[in-house]
Scaffold this motif. Structure first.
Motif, PDB file in Angstrom:
ATOM      1  N   SER A  29       0.879  -1.163   0.000  1.00 25.93           N
ATOM      2  CA  SER A  29       0.000   0.000   0.000  1.00 25.93           C
ATOM      3  C   SER A  29       0.921   1.219   0.000  1.00 25.93           C
ATOM      4  O   SER A  29       2.093   1.107   0.365  1.00 25.93           O
ATOM      5  N   THR A  30       0.400   2.377  -0.435  1.00 25.16           N
ATOM      6  CA  THR A  30       1.267   3.559  -0.514  1.00 25.16           C
ATOM      7  C   THR A  30       0.580   4.776   0.093  1.00 25.16           C
ATOM      8  O   THR A  30      -0.647   4.899   0.102  1.00 25.16           O
ATOM      9  N   LEU A  31       1.413   5.674   0.562  1.00 24.79           N
ATOM     10  CA  LEU A  31       0.971   7.007   0.977  1.00 24.79           C
ATOM     11  C   LEU A  31       1.850   8.012   0.247  1.00 24.79           C
ATOM     12  O   LEU A  31       3.072   7.850   0.197  1.00 24.79           O
ATOM     13  N   ASP A  32       1.224   9.085  -0.296  1.00 24.76           N
ATOM     14  CA  ASP A  32       1.968  10.095  -1.048  1.00 24.76           C
ATOM     15  C   ASP A  32       2.602  11.157  -0.144  1.00 24.76           C
ATOM     16  O   ASP A  32       2.877  12.267  -0.595  1.00 24.76           O
ATOM     17  N   GLY A  33       2.778  10.839   1.094  1.00 22.34           N
ATOM     18  CA  GLY A  33       3.384  11.780   2.041  1.00 22.34           C
ATOM     19  C   GLY A  33       3.322  11.180   3.431  1.00 22.34           C
ATOM     20  O   GLY A  33       2.747  10.101   3.631  1.00 22.34           O
ATOM     21  N   PRO A  34       3.929  11.871   4.399  1.00 21.68           N
ATOM     22  CA  PRO A  34       4.064  11.290   5.737  1.00 21.68           C
ATOM     23  C   PRO A  34       2.754  11.179   6.514  1.00 21.68           C
ATOM     24  O   PRO A  34       2.618  10.296   7.370  1.00 21.68           O
ATOM     25  N   PHE A  35       1.785  12.051   6.210  1.00 26.30           N
ATOM     26  CA  PHE A  35       0.568  12.061   7.020  1.00 26.30           C
ATOM     27  C   PHE A  35      -0.257  10.792   6.793  1.00 26.30           C
ATOM     28  O   PHE A  35      -0.467  10.382   5.665  1.00 26.30           O
ATOM     29  N   GLY A  36      -0.681  10.206   7.878  1.00 27.99           N
ATOM     30  CA  GLY A  36      -1.464   8.979   7.798  1.00 27.99           C
ATOM     31  C   GLY A  36      -0.630   7.736   8.031  1.00 27.99           C
ATOM     32  O   GLY A  36      -1.176   6.628   8.124  1.00 27.99           O
ATOM     33  N   THR A  37       0.689   7.901   8.138  1.00 34.13           N
ATOM     34  CA  THR A  37       1.552   6.721   8.307  1.00 34.13           C
ATOM     35  C   THR A  37       1.243   5.997   9.620  1.00 34.13           C
ATOM     36  O   THR A  37       1.077   4.768   9.642  1.00 34.13           O
ATOM     37  N   ILE A  38       1.159   6.754  10.704  1.00 30.79           N
ATOM     38  CA  ILE A  38       0.918   6.136  12.013  1.00 30.79           C
ATOM     39  C   ILE A  38      -0.438   5.412  12.019  1.00 30.79           C
ATOM     40  O   ILE A  38      -0.550   4.277  12.475  1.00 30.79           O
ATOM     41  N   ALA A  39      -1.453   6.086  11.469  1.00 33.37           N
ATOM     42  CA  ALA A  39      -2.787   5.480  11.424  1.00 33.37           C
ATOM     43  C   ALA A  39      -2.758   4.184  10.629  1.00 33.37           C
ATOM     44  O   ALA A  39      -3.402   3.187  11.004  1.00 33.37           O
ATOM     45  N   GLU A  40      -2.025   4.184   9.549  1.00 29.93           N
ATOM     46  CA  GLU A  40      -1.941   2.988   8.695  1.00 29.93           C
ATOM     47  C   GLU A  40      -1.239   1.849   9.437  1.00 29.93           C
ATOM     48  O   GLU A  40      -1.673   0.695   9.376  1.00 29.93           O
ATOM     49  N   LEU A  41      -0.167   2.201  10.159  1.00 29.29           N
ATOM     50  CA  LEU A  41       0.565   1.172  10.903  1.00 29.29           C
ATOM     51  C   LEU A  41      -0.287   0.592  12.034  1.00 29.29           C
ATOM     52  O   LEU A  41      -0.194  -0.588  12.361  1.00 29.29           O
ATOM     53  N   LYS A  42      -1.123   1.452  12.635  1.00 26.28           N
ATOM     54  CA  LYS A  42      -1.961   0.997  13.753  1.00 26.28           C
ATOM     55  C   LYS A  42      -2.957  -0.077  13.334  1.00 26.28           C
ATOM     56  O   LYS A  42      -3.455  -0.839  14.168  1.00 26.28           O
ATOM     57  N   LYS A  43      -3.260  -0.139  12.053  1.00 26.97           N
ATOM     58  CA  LYS A  43      -4.190  -1.174  11.578  1.00 26.97           C
ATOM     59  C   LYS A  43      -3.589  -2.565  11.724  1.00 26.97           C
ATOM     60  O   LYS A  43      -4.303  -3.565  11.668  1.00 26.97           O
ATOM     61  N   GLY A  44      -2.257  -2.590  11.856  1.00 23.66           N
ATOM     62  CA  GLY A  44      -1.589  -3.864  12.124  1.00 23.66           C
ATOM     63  C   GLY A  44      -1.419  -4.765  10.925  1.00 23.66           C
ATOM     64  O   GLY A  44      -1.163  -5.957  11.069  1.00 23.66           O
ATOM     65  N   SER A  45      -1.561  -4.220   9.732  1.00 23.00           N
ATOM     66  CA  SER A  45      -1.482  -5.072   8.547  1.00 23.00           C
ATOM     67  C   SER A  45      -0.216  -4.803   7.727  1.00 23.00           C
ATOM     68  O   SER A  45      -0.204  -4.988   6.517  1.00 23.00           O
ATOM     69  N   VAL A  46       0.821  -4.331   8.403  1.00 24.20           N
ATOM     70  CA  VAL A  46       2.060  -4.000   7.697  1.00 24.20           C
ATOM     71  C   VAL A  46       3.226  -4.772   8.315  1.00 24.20           C
ATOM     72  O   VAL A  46       3.423  -4.754   9.524  1.00 24.20           O
ATOM     73  N   ASP A  47       3.993  -5.459   7.460  1.00 21.44           N
ATOM     74  CA  ASP A  47       5.188  -6.172   7.949  1.00 21.44           C
ATOM     75  C   ASP A  47       6.415  -5.276   7.936  1.00 21.44           C
ATOM     76  O   ASP A  47       7.345  -5.478   8.712  1.00 21.44           O
ATOM     77  N   LEU A  48       6.400  -4.309   7.019  1.00 19.63           N
ATOM     78  CA  LEU A  48       7.593  -3.484   6.864  1.00 19.63           C
ATOM     79  C   LEU A  48       7.208  -2.107   6.305  1.00 19.63           C
ATOM     80  O   LEU A  48       6.372  -2.005   5.408  1.00 19.63           O
ATOM     81  N   LEU A  49       7.816  -1.088   6.858  1.00 22.49           N
ATOM     82  CA  LEU A  49       7.579   0.280   6.372  1.00 22.49           C
ATOM     83  C   LEU A  49       8.768   0.714   5.530  1.00 22.49           C
ATOM     84  O   LEU A  49       9.907   0.732   6.006  1.00 22.49           O
ATOM     85  N   LEU A  50       8.507   1.053   4.265  1.00 21.20           N
ATOM     86  CA  LEU A  50       9.549   1.569   3.375  1.00 21.20           C
ATOM     87  C   LEU A  50       9.368   3.081   3.329  1.00 21.20           C
ATOM     88  O   LEU A  50       8.388   3.581   2.779  1.00 21.20           O
ATOM     89  N   LEU A  51      10.309   3.794   3.908  1.00 24.57           N
ATOM     90  CA  LEU A  51      10.075   5.201   4.242  1.00 24.57           C
ATOM     91  C   LEU A  51      11.075   6.139   3.579  1.00 24.57           C
ATOM     92  O   LEU A  51      12.298   5.993   3.749  1.00 24.57           O
ATOM     93  N   ASP A  52      10.553   7.107   2.844  1.00 22.96           N
ATOM     94  CA  ASP A  52      11.391   8.185   2.297  1.00 22.96           C
ATOM     95  C   ASP A  52      11.868   9.045   3.475  1.00 22.96           C
ATOM     96  O   ASP A  52      11.253   9.055   4.542  1.00 22.96           O
ATOM     97  N   VAL A  53      12.947   9.762   3.278  1.00 24.56           N
ATOM     98  CA  VAL A  53      13.494  10.561   4.389  1.00 24.56           C
ATOM     99  C   VAL A  53      13.156  12.042   4.225  1.00 24.56           C
ATOM    100  O   VAL A  53      12.614  12.677   5.130  1.00 24.56           O
ATOM    101  N   ARG A  54      13.461  12.588   3.050  1.00 27.51           N
ATOM    102  CA  ARG A  54      13.307  14.030   2.865  1.00 27.51           C
ATOM    103  C   ARG A  54      11.896  14.326   2.358  1.00 27.51           C
ATOM    104  O   ARG A  54      11.601  14.195   1.174  1.00 27.51           O
ATOM    105  N   MET A  55      11.040  14.685   3.293  1.00 28.54           N
ATOM    106  CA  MET A  55       9.657  15.018   2.948  1.00 28.54           C
ATOM    107  C   MET A  55       9.286  16.311   3.656  1.00 28.54           C
ATOM    108  O   MET A  55       9.798  16.581   4.752  1.00 28.54           O
TER     109      MET A  55
END
Lengths: 126, 203
Positions: A29-55
């Motif tokens: 699944s993807t997010l076009d920016g940092p907002f919503g990342t925590i909410a998405e992780l809280k759903k518990g359906s993610v094994d790994l977060l692939l995260l850009d740094v400079r946003m």
């Protein structure tokens, strides 16, 4: 196969990464920016977060801090994926204690290798 | 914005690698999928991504080379009296032709100001590219009054633009033409400076 959340403010590159990961057999699944990342992780359906740094507004470093400060999310496996200079990315990854880091310029197979090592439990390496 | 050329160039790595990584990644994906026939419906987006990224890189390289030529004295700025409205319309026309939603609004008396029109038009076009990219489907409004050009930019787009190399380079080139580029709230304002156009010399 891993369930991977891709967070990248470069929407074109984020979608590209998503398709390449799916072609490699991962579920994404993807997010076009940092907002919503925590909410998405809280759903518990993610094994790994692939995260850009400079946003803008909230950097990847900010997101890592937020994750590590929440007991329910602290163990989230995180790979930093960035176009920053490799030396700078190495330094950030070391300081943040993430599971892995890959330069976007280093080739997609390298990213796959790091992801496989992490979700396969063989430890993180960049 | 970085105040010297070396600092500016040193900070460009991320902005040059970003579009290059899209070009490399999308073309690799196309090659893979063309080989096995998968993902055909996304190929147009891949090609658009390659095209957009190539254009972005080209703008950064052009601005970088122009800035180096200005700063080395090889191609000094050449101010001539020109209406800012003409500069804005020329920059806007190319973007409209490419499908961008742009509205130019005269917001007061428009003066003829001495400025390097060709360079200002290029710098403005580069800024517009960055602004339009972040504006999405919204119409971008440009107002022109006196010696200033004002671009309406939303707060979210402003955060992205603050990190955009095209804006940093355009601002640096503008500074060499005595055109100040600054944020005023959520608006980006380009103003021909006092040194080039002192108040007592204005009509």
């Amino acid at each position: 196969m891993a369930r991977i959340l891709v967070v990248d403010d470069d929407a074109i590159f984020g979608r590209l990464t998503q398709r390449r990961l799916e072609n490699a057999g991962h579920q994404t699944s993807t997010l076009d920016g940092p907002f919503g990342t925590i909410a998405e992780l809280k759903k518990g359906s993610v094994d790994l977060l692939l995260l850009d740094v400079r946003m803008p507004a909230l950097s990847g470093v900010d997101i890592v801090r937020m994750i590590r400060s929440r007991s329910a999310l602290r163990d989230t496996r995180i790979v930093l994926y960035s176009s920053l200079d490799e030396d700078a990315l190495d330094e950030i990854a070391r300081k943040m204690g993430v599971d892995g880091h890959v330069s976007k310029s280093s080739g997609f197979n390298r990213l796959l290798g790091v992801i496989d090592a992490i979700v396969g439990g063989r430890g993180a390496s960049a | 914005l970085p105040s010297d050329f070396t600092t500016l160039v040193a900070g460009l790595g991320h902005d040059l690698r970003g579009p290059l990584n899209v070009i490399i990644g999308a073309s690799e994906l196309l090659l893979d999928e063309m080989h096995d026939g998968a993902g055909r419906e996304a190929w147009r987006d891949d090609l658009l991504g390659i095209h957009t990224s190539g254009k972005k890189l080209c703008e950064i390289v052009d601005a970088l080379v122009d800035l180096a030529r200005i700063e080395s004295g090889q191609a000094p700025v050449e101010p001539v009296p020109v209406s800012l409205r003409e500069v804005v319309e020329a920059a806007a026309a190319a973007h409209r032709a490419a499908g961008a939603r742009l509205e130019v609004v005269p917001a007061g008396e428009i003066l003829a100001v001495p400025v390097d029109a060709r360079r200002l038009r290029r710098a403005l076009a580069s800024v517009l590219d960055a602004v339009i990219e972040r504006a999405g489907a919204d119409t971008v409004t440009i107002s022109v009054a006196g010696t200033s050009i004002t671009l309406g930019v939303g707060p979210s787009a402003q955060e992205h633009l603050a990190m955009d190399a095209r804006l940093a380079l355009a601002a640096r080139i503008c500074a060499r033409m005595d055109v100040d580029v600054a944020w005023r709230g959520a608006a980006l304002v380009l103003t021909v400076g006092e040194e080039t156009f002192p108040a007592e010399g204005r009509e």
